[in-house]
Design a protein around this motif. Sequence first.
Motif, PDB file in Angstrom:
ATOM      1  N   GLN A   8       0.838  -1.194   0.000  1.00  0.00           N
ATOM      2  CA  GLN A   8       0.000   0.000   0.000  1.00  0.00           C
ATOM      3  C   GLN A   8       0.872   1.243   0.000  1.00  0.00           C
ATOM      4  O   GLN A   8       1.930   1.270   0.611  1.00  0.00           O
ATOM      5  N   GLU A   9       0.378   2.271  -0.685  1.00  0.00           N
ATOM      6  CA  GLU A   9       1.088   3.540  -0.693  1.00  0.00           C
ATOM      7  C   GLU A   9       1.011   4.168   0.696  1.00  0.00           C
ATOM      8  O   GLU A   9      -0.028   4.161   1.344  1.00  0.00           O
ATOM      9  N   ARG A  10       2.145   4.703   1.162  1.00  0.00           N
ATOM     10  CA  ARG A  10       2.193   5.369   2.469  1.00  0.00           C
ATOM     11  C   ARG A  10       2.132   6.869   2.280  1.00  0.00           C
ATOM     12  O   ARG A  10       2.672   7.406   1.330  1.00  0.00           O
ATOM     13  N   SER A  39      -0.839   4.085   5.901  1.00  0.00           N
ATOM     14  CA  SER A  39      -1.394   3.521   4.674  1.00  0.00           C
ATOM     15  C   SER A  39      -2.683   2.809   5.070  1.00  0.00           C
ATOM     16  O   SER A  39      -3.049   2.788   6.244  1.00  0.00           O
ATOM     17  N   SER A  40      -3.352   2.207   4.108  1.00  0.00           N
ATOM     18  CA  SER A  40      -4.572   1.489   4.451  1.00  0.00           C
ATOM     19  C   SER A  40      -4.279   0.210   5.225  1.00  0.00           C
ATOM     20  O   SER A  40      -5.174  -0.381   5.818  1.00  0.00           O
ATOM     21  N   GLY A  41      -3.006  -0.225   5.278  1.00  0.00           N
ATOM     22  CA  GLY A  41      -2.674  -1.459   5.972  1.00  0.00           C
ATOM     23  C   GLY A  41      -1.920  -1.308   7.277  1.00  0.00           C
ATOM     24  O   GLY A  41      -1.801  -2.252   8.039  1.00  0.00           O
ATOM     25  N   GLY A  42      -1.431  -0.084   7.573  1.00  0.00           N
ATOM     26  CA  GLY A  42      -0.672   0.090   8.798  1.00  0.00           C
ATOM     27  C   GLY A  42      -0.215   1.524   8.972  1.00  0.00           C
ATOM     28  O   GLY A  42      -0.496   2.385   8.138  1.00  0.00           O
ATOM     29  N   ALA A  43       0.496   1.762  10.059  1.00  0.00           N
ATOM     30  CA  ALA A  43       0.969   3.114  10.352  1.00  0.00           C
ATOM     31  C   ALA A  43       2.206   3.046  11.232  1.00  0.00           C
ATOM     32  O   ALA A  43       2.447   2.055  11.919  1.00  0.00           O
ATOM     33  N   PHE A  44       2.984   4.126  11.194  1.00  0.00           N
ATOM     34  CA  PHE A  44       4.067   4.319  12.153  1.00  0.00           C
ATOM     35  C   PHE A  44       3.660   5.478  13.032  1.00  0.00           C
ATOM     36  O   PHE A  44       3.401   6.577  12.548  1.00  0.00           O
ATOM     37  N   LEU A  45       3.533   5.224  14.336  1.00  0.00           N
ATOM     38  CA  LEU A  45       3.064   6.220  15.292  1.00  0.00           C
ATOM     39  C   LEU A  45       4.228   6.717  16.143  1.00  0.00           C
ATOM     40  O   LEU A  45       4.953   5.924  16.744  1.00  0.00           O
ATOM     41  N   ALA A  46       4.390   8.032  16.165  1.00  0.00           N
ATOM     42  CA  ALA A  46       5.458   8.641  16.951  1.00  0.00           C
ATOM     43  C   ALA A  46       5.069   8.612  18.425  1.00  0.00           C
ATOM     44  O   ALA A  46       4.040   9.162  18.816  1.00  0.00           O
ATOM     45  N   THR A  47       5.860   7.947  19.238  1.00  0.00           N
ATOM     46  CA  THR A  47       5.602   7.873  20.669  1.00  0.00           C
ATOM     47  C   THR A  47       6.869   7.433  21.401  1.00  0.00           C
ATOM     48  O   THR A  47       7.650   6.645  20.869  1.00  0.00           O
ATOM     49  N   LEU A  68      -9.364  10.397   4.020  1.00  0.00           N
ATOM     50  CA  LEU A  68     -10.002   9.080   3.930  1.00  0.00           C
ATOM     51  C   LEU A  68      -9.956   8.570   2.506  1.00  0.00           C
ATOM     52  O   LEU A  68      -9.660   7.399   2.254  1.00  0.00           O
ATOM     53  N   ARG A  69     -10.257   9.431   1.561  1.00  0.00           N
ATOM     54  CA  ARG A  69     -10.234   9.031   0.148  1.00  0.00           C
ATOM     55  C   ARG A  69      -8.815   8.684  -0.305  1.00  0.00           C
ATOM     56  O   ARG A  69      -8.619   7.706  -1.022  1.00  0.00           O
ATOM     57  N   ARG A  70      -7.841   9.485   0.093  1.00  0.00           N
ATOM     58  CA  ARG A  70      -6.450   9.238  -0.310  1.00  0.00           C
ATOM     59  C   ARG A  70      -5.924   7.922   0.238  1.00  0.00           C
ATOM     60  O   ARG A  70      -5.168   7.219  -0.423  1.00  0.00           O
ATOM     61  N   LEU A  71      -6.321   7.591   1.458  1.00  0.00           N
ATOM     62  CA  LEU A  71      -5.822   6.379   2.095  1.00  0.00           C
ATOM     63  C   LEU A  71      -6.544   5.126   1.624  1.00  0.00           C
ATOM     64  O   LEU A  71      -6.097   4.015   1.862  1.00  0.00           O
ATOM     65  N   LYS A  72      -7.685   5.293   1.002  1.00  0.00           N
ATOM     66  CA  LYS A  72      -8.442   4.159   0.460  1.00  0.00           C
ATOM     67  C   LYS A  72      -8.837   3.158   1.540  1.00  0.00           C
ATOM     68  O   LYS A  72      -8.745   1.953   1.351  1.00  0.00           O
ATOM     69  N   THR A 110      -8.383  -5.855   9.754  1.00  0.00           N
ATOM     70  CA  THR A 110      -9.116  -5.428   8.553  1.00  0.00           C
ATOM     71  C   THR A 110     -10.358  -4.615   8.818  1.00  0.00           C
ATOM     72  O   THR A 110     -10.934  -4.072   7.893  1.00  0.00           O
ATOM     73  N   ASP A 111     -10.798  -4.487  10.044  1.00  0.00           N
ATOM     74  CA  ASP A 111     -12.047  -3.774  10.323  1.00  0.00           C
ATOM     75  C   ASP A 111     -11.772  -2.336  10.771  1.00  0.00           C
ATOM     76  O   ASP A 111     -10.960  -2.104  11.659  1.00  0.00           O
ATOM     77  N   TYR A 112     -12.475  -1.386  10.136  1.00  0.00           N
ATOM     78  CA  TYR A 112     -12.408   0.022  10.518  1.00  0.00           C
ATOM     79  C   TYR A 112     -13.811   0.469  10.897  1.00  0.00           C
ATOM     80  O   TYR A 112     -14.772  -0.001  10.335  1.00  0.00           O
TER      81      TYR A 112
END
Length: 117
Positions: A8-10, A39-47, A68-72, A110-112
């Motif tokens: 997925q595109e990030r 991305s639509s499959g994951g994220a890197f969270l700063a913490t 929301l549209r960009r992230l698909k 997979t659920d949002y």
Amino acid sequence: MSTNRREQERFSLNLQAKISYRHVKDQSQVIDTVAANISSGGAFLATAHQFPLASKVDIKFYLSVDDLRRLKFILSMDSLKQIKGDHTWVNTTGIVIRKTDEGVGIIFDTDYQLTPI
């Protein structure tokens, strides 16, 4: 040939986010953070918080409708109809698959769910 293995595109959106997880029975800790990339499959969270690898976490992202549209994100039409303004909270769960001094990498389940504002 590309060396990028991601499917997925990030995007680097610096989104407001909240992470919560249960590390002690019946106690949940909520940490305010920023999604450094997503991305639509994951994220890197700063913490600075040290989440154990393989921790199951709940995550909320504050997104604009355009983001929301960009992230698909795959959302039902009923969910999309719930958005009243130009921003909404997207709730998901995931698993910590990477950690660094700067934050944690999370792969989404997979659920949002949307929480209209």
